[in-house]
Design a protein around this motif. Structure first.
Motif, PDB file in Angstrom:
ATOM      1  N   ASP A 240       0.827  -1.208   0.000  1.00  0.00           N
ATOM      2  CA  ASP A 240       0.000   0.000   0.000  1.00  0.00           C
ATOM      3  C   ASP A 240       0.860   1.256   0.000  1.00  0.00           C
ATOM      4  O   ASP A 240       0.528   2.257  -0.654  1.00  0.00           O
ATOM      5  CB  ASP A 240      -0.933  -0.001   1.216  1.00  0.00           C
ATOM      6  CG  ASP A 240      -2.036  -1.046   1.111  1.00  0.00           C
ATOM      7  OD1 ASP A 240      -2.266  -1.561  -0.002  1.00  0.00           O
ATOM      8  OD2 ASP A 240      -2.667  -1.339   2.151  1.00  0.00           O
ATOM      9  N   ALA A 241       1.975   1.200   0.747  1.00  0.00           N
ATOM     10  CA  ALA A 241       2.870   2.361   0.790  1.00  0.00           C
ATOM     11  C   ALA A 241       3.487   2.620  -0.580  1.00  0.00           C
ATOM     12  O   ALA A 241       3.606   3.782  -1.017  1.00  0.00           O
ATOM     13  CB  ALA A 241       3.962   2.144   1.835  1.00  0.00           C
ATOM     14  N   LEU A 242       3.875   1.561  -1.285  1.00  0.00           N
ATOM     15  CA  LEU A 242       4.475   1.741  -2.608  1.00  0.00           C
ATOM     16  C   LEU A 242       3.449   2.223  -3.628  1.00  0.00           C
ATOM     17  O   LEU A 242       3.796   2.941  -4.569  1.00  0.00           O
ATOM     18  CB  LEU A 242       5.086   0.417  -3.086  1.00  0.00           C
ATOM     19  CG  LEU A 242       6.261  -0.137  -2.271  1.00  0.00           C
ATOM     20  CD1 LEU A 242       6.927  -1.289  -3.021  1.00  0.00           C
ATOM     21  CD2 LEU A 242       7.268   0.938  -1.942  1.00  0.00           C
ATOM     22  N   ARG A 244       1.318   4.385  -3.179  1.00  0.00           N
ATOM     23  CA  ARG A 244       1.094   5.828  -2.990  1.00  0.00           C
ATOM     24  C   ARG A 244       2.276   6.672  -3.451  1.00  0.00           C
ATOM     25  O   ARG A 244       2.245   7.894  -3.318  1.00  0.00           O
ATOM     26  CB  ARG A 244       0.815   6.111  -1.507  1.00  0.00           C
ATOM     27  CG  ARG A 244      -0.488   5.513  -1.009  1.00  0.00           C
ATOM     28  CD  ARG A 244      -0.859   6.073   0.367  1.00  0.00           C
ATOM     29  NE  ARG A 244       0.121   5.701   1.387  1.00  0.00           N
ATOM     30  CZ  ARG A 244       0.032   4.620   2.154  1.00  0.00           C
ATOM     31  NH1 ARG A 244      -0.989   3.772   1.991  1.00  0.00           N
ATOM     32  NH2 ARG A 244       0.946   4.354   3.055  1.00  0.00           N
ATOM     33  N   ARG A 245       3.327   6.001  -3.954  1.00  0.00           N
ATOM     34  CA  ARG A 245       4.481   6.765  -4.438  1.00  0.00           C
ATOM     35  C   ARG A 245       5.079   6.053  -5.638  1.00  0.00           C
ATOM     36  O   ARG A 245       4.646   4.971  -6.014  1.00  0.00           O
ATOM     37  CB  ARG A 245       5.515   6.909  -3.331  1.00  0.00           C
ATOM     38  CG  ARG A 245       6.200   5.617  -2.899  1.00  0.00           C
ATOM     39  CD  ARG A 245       7.313   5.910  -1.901  1.00  0.00           C
ATOM     40  NE  ARG A 245       8.199   4.791  -1.683  1.00  0.00           N
ATOM     41  CZ  ARG A 245       8.274   4.084  -0.579  1.00  0.00           C
ATOM     42  NH1 ARG A 245       7.467   4.362   0.437  1.00  0.00           N
ATOM     43  NH2 ARG A 245       9.152   3.091  -0.450  1.00  0.00           N
ATOM     44  N   GLU A 246       6.066   6.661  -6.252  1.00  0.00           N
ATOM     45  CA  GLU A 246       6.762   6.045  -7.365  1.00  0.00           C
ATOM     46  C   GLU A 246       7.926   5.229  -6.812  1.00  0.00           C
ATOM     47  O   GLU A 246       8.953   5.776  -6.419  1.00  0.00           O
ATOM     48  CB  GLU A 246       7.291   7.118  -8.331  1.00  0.00           C
ATOM     49  CG  GLU A 246       7.874   6.558  -9.610  1.00  0.00           C
ATOM     50  CD  GLU A 246       6.824   5.886 -10.486  1.00  0.00           C
ATOM     51  OE1 GLU A 246       7.170   4.891 -11.157  1.00  0.00           O
ATOM     52  OE2 GLU A 246       5.662   6.350 -10.497  1.00  0.00           O
ATOM     53  N   PRO A 247       7.774   3.899  -6.718  1.00  0.00           N
ATOM     54  CA  PRO A 247       8.824   3.101  -6.075  1.00  0.00           C
ATOM     55  C   PRO A 247      10.072   2.991  -6.939  1.00  0.00           C
ATOM     56  O   PRO A 247       9.985   2.924  -8.176  1.00  0.00           O
ATOM     57  CB  PRO A 247       8.155   1.738  -5.900  1.00  0.00           C
ATOM     58  CG  PRO A 247       7.131   1.666  -6.978  1.00  0.00           C
ATOM     59  CD  PRO A 247       6.646   3.079  -7.165  1.00  0.00           C
ATOM     60  N   ASP A 248      11.226   2.981  -6.307  1.00  0.00           N
ATOM     61  CA  ASP A 248      12.465   2.751  -7.044  1.00  0.00           C
ATOM     62  C   ASP A 248      12.720   1.254  -7.161  1.00  0.00           C
ATOM     63  O   ASP A 248      11.942   0.430  -6.684  1.00  0.00           O
ATOM     64  CB  ASP A 248      13.640   3.477  -6.382  1.00  0.00           C
ATOM     65  CG  ASP A 248      13.895   3.004  -4.947  1.00  0.00           C
ATOM     66  OD1 ASP A 248      13.382   1.922  -4.561  1.00  0.00           O
ATOM     67  OD2 ASP A 248      14.617   3.713  -4.213  1.00  0.00           O
ATOM     68  N   ASN A 315      12.697  -0.981   3.975  1.00  0.00           N
ATOM     69  CA  ASN A 315      12.111  -0.181   2.905  1.00  0.00           C
ATOM     70  C   ASN A 315      11.175   0.910   3.401  1.00  0.00           C
ATOM     71  O   ASN A 315      11.107   1.989   2.814  1.00  0.00           O
ATOM     72  CB  ASN A 315      11.362  -1.103   1.935  1.00  0.00           C
ATOM     73  CG  ASN A 315      12.269  -1.734   0.904  1.00  0.00           C
ATOM     74  OD1 ASN A 315      12.599  -1.117  -0.103  1.00  0.00           O
ATOM     75  ND2 ASN A 315      12.697  -2.958   1.169  1.00  0.00           N
TER      76      ASN A 315
END
Length: 361
Positions: A240-242, A244-248, A315
């Motif tokens: 869920d956290a990833l 909400r953002r652009e994961p590397d 992470n």
């Protein structure tokens, strides 16, 4: 993504070991458990009600039982810690042909510890609450003893063997110690010492039966299902956290590794459940083989859980541990719960069984 893979379902709080969706009553149970997080009496009441319809291991739906335990742990690790021993006690009594005793709420107290000895003695005559046997001494690590009605307790007999007994924890001779509990993990599941003074008890199986029965190994795998379910909850938070953002690439690698580890854990449980129901993991004449396989599963699942804990922690960083109460609780609960696995000592026990012929290679 194929949303019919085992373990994945956007619309469910649960964990699936097969392709079939969880029944509506299980989904309802998970919602009810979520509403009762931290409320032990309410969770115990829910466990007592649920036990009436939950399958027992070895009766054709073992994987379904483990799905329920894993699903509860994915919602709240402590909730699974409330349910698991109650359901295990019911299974133990059924395996002993004494299911009529299963009423009220139950625990299973089989831990040993230095300075604690519980002895079973012949009382000389039967009593209304027992069968001519009384228990005296102390038993450590008795989780929720102050909340429960009954427990299956292991004790040393006069012949020197160990045997299981059913006891009424409301008996006058039972004294529950208030445990010292400084851990943030499983705070609502206090595990302290219980003292017994001539407490009437009912033998459950013959001396040695409790540890020799195939169900001992099955119950051990059920605990591992709870550990794995707790890890599912961590990975869902991570995913869920990833989202909400652009994961590397590092974050994606961590998520991919976590998915791979969970999938291997699901396969271990699914395969074991099929073998139990098929009669190839639990022959009474080969209890060593069943327990050896349980040790393999528990050890592998413990490693999976610990690696996932590290991966998710690395992470996500400190923020959710400091600011997300639900996540911080899950991390603390799971770290303590998985320590029921004894690491190299359990591997040493497995090694001794392998030398006796319990190998798969």
């Amino acid at each position: 993504m194929n949303m019919h893979r085992p373990g994945y379902d956007k619309t469910s709080k649960g964990v699936r070991l097969g392709k079939a969706p969880l029944p509506e009553d299980v989904e309802r149970l998970l919602s009810q458990a979520e509403e009762r997080i931290g409320d032990v009496p309410a969770l115990l009441a829910l466990a007592e009600m649920t036990a009436r319809t939950t399958p027992d291991p070895g009766e054709g739906e073992t994987a379904r039982l483990w799905e329920i335990l894993a699903s509860l742990a994915s919602v709240d690790v402590a909730a699974a810690r409330v349910f698991e021993p109650h359901l295990d006690a019911g299974a133990i009594l059924k395996q002993a042909g004494q299911e009529a005793l299963f009423d009220g709420t139950w625990g299973v107290f089989a831990a040993e510890g230095p300075g604690h000895v519980l002895e079973a003695r012949d009382a000389g005559q039967s009593t209304p609450a027992g069968s001519g046997v009384t228990l005296s001494g102390s038993k450590p690590w008795c989780s929720l003893a102050g909340y429960l009605d009954h427990a299956i307790v292991t004790a040393q007999t006069q012949s020197g063997s160990r045997q299981a007994f059913a006891v009424d924890l409301r008996s006058p001779g039972v004294k529950v110690e208030e445990p010292l509990w400084i851990s943030h993990g499983l705070r609502e599941i206090p595990s302290g010492t219980v003292h017994f003074a001539d407490v009437p008890a009912v033998p459950v199986g013959e001396p040695g039966w409790y540890f020799d029965r195939p169900g001992f190994a099955w119950g051990g795998i059920g605990v591992a299902a709870c550990w794995l379910g707790g890890a599912v909850g961590l990975v869902r938070t991570f995913k869920d956290a990833l989202a909400r953002r652009e994961p590397d690439q590092i974050a994606l690698s961590g998520l991919g590794e976590a998915d791979r580890l969970l999938a291997s854990g699901f396969e271990l449980l699914r395969s074991a459940g099929a073998r139990i129901d098929g009669g190839t993991l639990g022959d009474r004449e080969d209890s060593n083989g069943a327990w050896a396989h349980a040790l393999r599963i528990r050890g592998n699942v413990a490693e999976i859980v610990e690696r996932i804990q590290d991966t998710v922690g690395e992470n996500l960083g400190p923020a959710p541990l400091a600011r997300d109460e639900r996540h911080a609780k899950r991390v603390s609960d799971l770290r303590l719960y998985v320590r029921q696995h004894h690491g190299q000592r359990d591997d040493a026990q497995l090694g001794s069984l392998v030398l006796k012929g319990a190998s798969t290679w």
